[in-house]
Design a protein around this motif. Structure first.
Motif, PDB file in Angstrom:
ATOM      1  N   LEU A   1       0.824  -1.202   0.000  1.00 28.67           N
ATOM      2  CA  LEU A   1       0.000   0.000   0.000  1.00 28.67           C
ATOM      3  C   LEU A   1       0.864   1.260   0.000  1.00 28.67           C
ATOM      4  O   LEU A   1       0.570   2.233  -0.702  1.00 28.67           O
ATOM      5  CB  LEU A   1      -0.920   0.010   1.223  1.00 28.67           C
ATOM      6  N   LYS A   2       1.919   1.235   0.784  1.00 28.91           N
ATOM      7  CA  LYS A   2       2.842   2.371   0.838  1.00 28.91           C
ATOM      8  C   LYS A   2       3.415   2.658  -0.543  1.00 28.91           C
ATOM      9  O   LYS A   2       3.428   3.814  -1.004  1.00 28.91           O
ATOM     10  CB  LYS A   2       3.972   2.075   1.829  1.00 28.91           C
ATOM     11  N   ASP A   3       3.872   1.618  -1.231  1.00 30.32           N
ATOM     12  CA  ASP A   3       4.425   1.787  -2.580  1.00 30.32           C
ATOM     13  C   ASP A   3       3.353   2.264  -3.556  1.00 30.32           C
ATOM     14  O   ASP A   3       3.602   3.114  -4.414  1.00 30.32           O
ATOM     15  CB  ASP A   3       5.025   0.471  -3.082  1.00 30.32           C
ATOM     16  N   GLU A   4       2.145   1.716  -3.419  1.00 26.33           N
ATOM     17  CA  GLU A   4       1.051   2.079  -4.320  1.00 26.33           C
ATOM     18  C   GLU A   4       0.702   3.556  -4.192  1.00 26.33           C
ATOM     19  O   GLU A   4       0.513   4.252  -5.192  1.00 26.33           O
ATOM     20  CB  GLU A   4      -0.171   1.214  -4.002  1.00 26.33           C
ATOM     21  N   LEU A   5       0.639   4.058  -2.969  1.00 25.46           N
ATOM     22  CA  LEU A   5       0.301   5.456  -2.742  1.00 25.46           C
ATOM     23  C   LEU A   5       1.419   6.380  -3.218  1.00 25.46           C
ATOM     24  O   LEU A   5       1.168   7.482  -3.705  1.00 25.46           O
ATOM     25  CB  LEU A   5       0.009   5.700  -1.266  1.00 25.46           C
TER      26      LEU A   5
ATOM     27  N   SER B   1      -3.542  11.189  -0.756  1.00 25.26           N
ATOM     28  CA  SER B   1      -3.174  10.382   0.398  1.00 25.26           C
ATOM     29  C   SER B   1      -1.666  10.253   0.557  1.00 25.26           C
ATOM     30  O   SER B   1      -1.194   9.718   1.560  1.00 25.26           O
ATOM     31  CB  SER B   1      -3.786   8.974   0.270  1.00 25.26           C
ATOM     32  N   LEU B   2      -0.909  10.695  -0.454  1.00 23.42           N
ATOM     33  CA  LEU B   2       0.538  10.544  -0.443  1.00 23.42           C
ATOM     34  C   LEU B   2       1.144  11.133   0.828  1.00 23.42           C
ATOM     35  O   LEU B   2       0.940  12.294   1.151  1.00 23.42           O
ATOM     36  CB  LEU B   2       1.139  11.229  -1.667  1.00 23.42           C
ATOM     37  N   GLY B   3       1.870  10.329   1.544  1.00 21.29           N
ATOM     38  CA  GLY B   3       2.555  10.787   2.739  1.00 21.29           C
ATOM     39  C   GLY B   3       1.692  10.872   3.970  1.00 21.29           C
ATOM     40  O   GLY B   3       2.176  11.204   5.049  1.00 21.29           O
ATOM     41  N   ARG B   4       0.397  10.553   3.846  1.00 21.32           N
ATOM     42  CA  ARG B   4      -0.493  10.679   4.992  1.00 21.32           C
ATOM     43  C   ARG B   4      -0.457   9.457   5.898  1.00 21.32           C
ATOM     44  O   ARG B   4      -0.795   9.552   7.059  1.00 21.32           O
ATOM     45  CB  ARG B   4      -1.936  10.911   4.531  1.00 21.32           C
ATOM     46  N   SER B   5      -0.086   8.305   5.366  1.00 15.99           N
ATOM     47  CA  SER B   5      -0.203   7.060   6.114  1.00 15.99           C
ATOM     48  C   SER B   5       1.142   6.383   6.324  1.00 15.99           C
ATOM     49  O   SER B   5       1.970   6.329   5.414  1.00 15.99           O
ATOM     50  CB  SER B   5      -1.138   6.090   5.371  1.00 15.99           C
ATOM     51  N   ALA B   6       1.338   5.871   7.535  1.00 15.64           N
ATOM     52  CA  ALA B   6       2.513   5.054   7.852  1.00 15.64           C
ATOM     53  C   ALA B   6       2.014   3.712   8.362  1.00 15.64           C
ATOM     54  O   ALA B   6       1.139   3.654   9.236  1.00 15.64           O
ATOM     55  CB  ALA B   6       3.383   5.737   8.902  1.00 15.64           C
ATOM     56  N   PHE B   7       2.562   2.637   7.812  1.00 18.50           N
ATOM     57  CA  PHE B   7       2.121   1.294   8.167  1.00 18.50           C
ATOM     58  C   PHE B   7       3.166   0.667   9.082  1.00 18.50           C
ATOM     59  O   PHE B   7       4.236   0.266   8.639  1.00 18.50           O
ATOM     60  CB  PHE B   7       1.897   0.462   6.905  1.00 18.50           C
ATOM     61  N   MET B   8       2.839   0.602  10.344  1.00 16.70           N
ATOM     62  CA  MET B   8       3.758   0.071  11.334  1.00 16.70           C
ATOM     63  C   MET B   8       3.783  -1.456  11.263  1.00 16.70           C
ATOM     64  O   MET B   8       2.810  -2.098  10.851  1.00 16.70           O
ATOM     65  CB  MET B   8       3.354   0.538  12.729  1.00 16.70           C
TER      66      MET B   8
ATOM     67  N   PHE C   1      -0.848   3.287  11.210  1.00 22.80           N
ATOM     68  CA  PHE C   1      -1.608   2.045  11.235  1.00 22.80           C
ATOM     69  C   PHE C   1      -0.824   0.989  12.032  1.00 22.80           C
ATOM     70  O   PHE C   1       0.318   0.678  11.689  1.00 22.80           O
ATOM     71  CB  PHE C   1      -1.833   1.528   9.818  1.00 22.80           C
ATOM     72  N   PHE C   2      -1.467   0.425  13.044  1.00 24.20           N
ATOM     73  CA  PHE C   2      -0.849  -0.614  13.866  1.00 24.20           C
ATOM     74  C   PHE C   2      -1.668  -1.906  13.744  1.00 24.20           C
ATOM     75  O   PHE C   2      -2.728  -2.023  14.362  1.00 24.20           O
ATOM     76  CB  PHE C   2      -0.816  -0.204  15.339  1.00 24.20           C
ATOM     77  N   PRO C   3      -1.215  -2.887  12.967  1.00 17.41           N
ATOM     78  CA  PRO C   3      -1.925  -4.176  12.935  1.00 17.41           C
ATOM     79  C   PRO C   3      -1.675  -4.947  14.230  1.00 17.41           C
ATOM     80  O   PRO C   3      -0.551  -5.000  14.726  1.00 17.41           O
ATOM     81  CB  PRO C   3      -1.315  -4.890  11.728  1.00 17.41           C
ATOM     82  N   ILE C   4      -2.733  -5.524  14.760  1.00 17.28           N
ATOM     83  CA  ILE C   4      -2.660  -6.232  16.040  1.00 17.28           C
ATOM     84  C   ILE C   4      -3.063  -7.688  15.849  1.00 17.28           C
ATOM     85  O   ILE C   4      -4.077  -7.971  15.200  1.00 17.28           O
ATOM     86  CB  ILE C   4      -3.609  -5.599  17.085  1.00 17.28           C
ATOM     87  N   THR C   5      -2.294  -8.611  16.404  1.00 18.03           N
ATOM     88  CA  THR C   5      -2.668 -10.028  16.424  1.00 18.03           C
ATOM     89  C   THR C   5      -2.842 -10.439  17.878  1.00 18.03           C
ATOM     90  O   THR C   5      -1.879 -10.456  18.646  1.00 18.03           O
ATOM     91  CB  THR C   5      -1.605 -10.909  15.753  1.00 18.03           C
ATOM     92  N   HIS C   6      -4.074 -10.736  18.245  1.00 17.99           N
ATOM     93  CA  HIS C   6      -4.392 -11.138  19.619  1.00 17.99           C
ATOM     94  C   HIS C   6      -4.187 -12.648  19.720  1.00 17.99           C
ATOM     95  O   HIS C   6      -5.007 -13.437  19.231  1.00 17.99           O
ATOM     96  CB  HIS C   6      -5.831 -10.756  19.957  1.00 17.99           C
ATOM     97  N   ASN C   7      -3.078 -13.040  20.339  1.00 15.76           N
ATOM     98  CA  ASN C   7      -2.684 -14.456  20.341  1.00 15.76           C
ATOM     99  C   ASN C   7      -3.675 -15.346  21.070  1.00 15.76           C
ATOM    100  O   ASN C   7      -3.844 -16.513  20.721  1.00 15.76           O
ATOM    101  CB  ASN C   7      -1.293 -14.604  20.969  1.00 15.76           C
ATOM    102  N   GLU C   8      -4.350 -14.796  22.090  1.00 17.15           N
ATOM    103  CA  GLU C   8      -5.274 -15.611  22.852  1.00 17.15           C
ATOM    104  C   GLU C   8      -6.418 -16.121  21.963  1.00 17.15           C
ATOM    105  O   GLU C   8      -6.846 -17.265  22.060  1.00 17.15           O
ATOM    106  CB  GLU C   8      -5.858 -14.818  24.032  1.00 17.15           C
TER     107      GLU C   8
ATOM    108  N   MET D   1      -9.016   3.278   4.581  1.00 18.21           N
ATOM    109  CA  MET D   1      -8.583   4.434   5.367  1.00 18.21           C
ATOM    110  C   MET D   1      -7.389   5.133   4.728  1.00 18.21           C
ATOM    111  O   MET D   1      -7.323   6.359   4.686  1.00 18.21           O
ATOM    112  CB  MET D   1      -8.254   4.005   6.794  1.00 18.21           C
ATOM    113  N   ALA D   2      -6.424   4.358   4.221  1.00 16.76           N
ATOM    114  CA  ALA D   2      -5.223   4.960   3.618  1.00 16.76           C
ATOM    115  C   ALA D   2      -5.567   5.725   2.350  1.00 16.76           C
ATOM    116  O   ALA D   2      -4.965   6.769   2.056  1.00 16.76           O
ATOM    117  CB  ALA D   2      -4.188   3.888   3.325  1.00 16.76           C
ATOM    118  N   LYS D   3      -6.537   5.224   1.577  1.00 13.42           N
ATOM    119  CA  LYS D   3      -6.932   5.872   0.328  1.00 13.42           C
ATOM    120  C   LYS D   3      -8.036   6.907   0.546  1.00 13.42           C
ATOM    121  O   LYS D   3      -8.508   7.515  -0.424  1.00 13.42           O
ATOM    122  CB  LYS D   3      -7.384   4.814  -0.686  1.00 13.42           C
ATOM    123  N   GLU D   4      -8.438   7.068   1.807  1.00 11.89           N
ATOM    124  CA  GLU D   4      -9.479   8.037   2.174  1.00 11.89           C
ATOM    125  C   GLU D   4     -10.767   7.801   1.404  1.00 11.89           C
ATOM    126  O   GLU D   4     -11.444   8.730   0.952  1.00 11.89           O
ATOM    127  CB  GLU D   4      -8.971   9.466   1.976  1.00 11.89           C
ATOM    128  N   GLU D   5     -11.114   6.517   1.252  1.00 12.67           N
ATOM    129  CA  GLU D   5     -12.362   6.137   0.601  1.00 12.67           C
ATOM    130  C   GLU D   5     -13.434   5.874   1.660  1.00 12.67           C
ATOM    131  O   GLU D   5     -13.127   5.569   2.810  1.00 12.67           O
ATOM    132  CB  GLU D   5     -12.155   4.892  -0.261  1.00 12.67           C
TER     133      GLU D   5
END
Length: 272
Positions: A43-47, A54-61, A96-103, A235-239
């Motif tokens: 997504l970062k490369d695409e934007l 949206s360029l420069g608005r989003s950081a994908f952690m 953007f922080f993706p979360i994996t809930h291991n439980e 959200m990244a593309k503001e759609e």
């Protein structure tokens, strides 16, 4: 053997998808967090390649931001959280922080929206009562960690800006039990981050909310990972985020994702 055959390889260390991952993806099984991390990189490369507002608005952690809050070591804290925040918070409006809930082995998405500011939690299995649920409770750990870092930066902001440098994590000389910090000249991105925190963050708690519009996965579905990728994309593309995503619409989205990876220049199937 299938597990080790690469399908797509990113630019970041450890950023890869194997053919075994693809098999899980197309057979509607639960996917691992590497799919989400790799989609963030794409997504970062695409934007960046598009003429987009949206360029420069989003950081994908990286999903390791979450992992380090559970398995905390000082090395992980600096490598996967502090340094990435220094690089991205000043120049981006959304993190953007993706979360994996291991439980529950369940994927959700946490977004820091600087412009408001607020934290937004997207959960494709959102509990009926806002502010409840184990996933919502557990993400507070990451929120508290980021805000603790922001308070520390605010306290040191004047000194860092005046001196033009900061103490920075030295990856090559640090271990999980021993942290090495070295003096480093501030980059332009780091200066933007420090100035934004100094001028905009008051040191208090930033509101944490469930996303008001958050399409839900069907009962019995294992599509929580693809839903996180869907939230990231919109959200990244503001759609506009729809109220509902049907099974057919999610299958179409997953097919589009697969096509993007298969035809991408970093795909091992690509002729580029």
């Amino acid at each position: 053997m299938l597990c080790s055959v690469l399908f797509w390889e990113g630019k970041e260390a450890g950023s890869e998808i194997t053919r075994a991952d693809v098999k899980m993806f197309i057979s509607d099984q639960s996917i691992a967090n590497n799919w989400i991390d790799c989609y963030g990189e794409m997504l970062k490369d695409e934007l960046q390649n598009e003429s987009s507002q949206s360029l420069g608005r989003s950081a994908f952690m990286h999903s390791m931001c979450w992992y380090m809050t559970i398995h905390l070591t000082m090395r992980n804290l600096h490598q996967y959280l502090c340094e990435l925040l220094f690089q991205n918070m000043g120049k981006c409006s959304m993190l953007f922080f993706p979360i994996t809930h291991n439980e529950e082995f369940h994927h959700t998405l946490l977004i820091f929206d600087k412009d408001i500011p607020q934290w937004l939690h997207f959960d494709s299995m959102k509990p009926r009562r806002a502010g409840t649920g184990e996933c919502f409770k557990s993400i507070k750990k990451l929120v508290e960690m980021v805000e603790l870092w922001m308070r520390a930066v605010k306290d040191q902001a004047d000194d860092m800006l005046q001196q033009g440098c900061r103490m920075k994590f030295d990856k090559s000389q640090s271990t999980h039990t021993k942290l090495k910090m070295v003096e480093s000249i501030l980059s332009d991105d780091e200066i933007r981050t420090i100035r934004w925190i100094k001028e905009n963050y008051d040191g208090g708690r930033i509101p944490l909310n469930h996303a008001r519009i958050c399409p839900q996965q069907d009962e019995g579905s294992l599509d929580c990972g693809p839903f996180v990728m869907y939230y990231m994309d919109k959200m990244a593309k503001e759609e506009k985020m729809p109220n509902k995503v049907t099974k057919a619409q999610m299958m179409k989205f997953k097919a589009q994702i697969f096509k993007k990876f298969a035809e991408h220049k970093q795909s091992w199937n690509s002729a580029n």
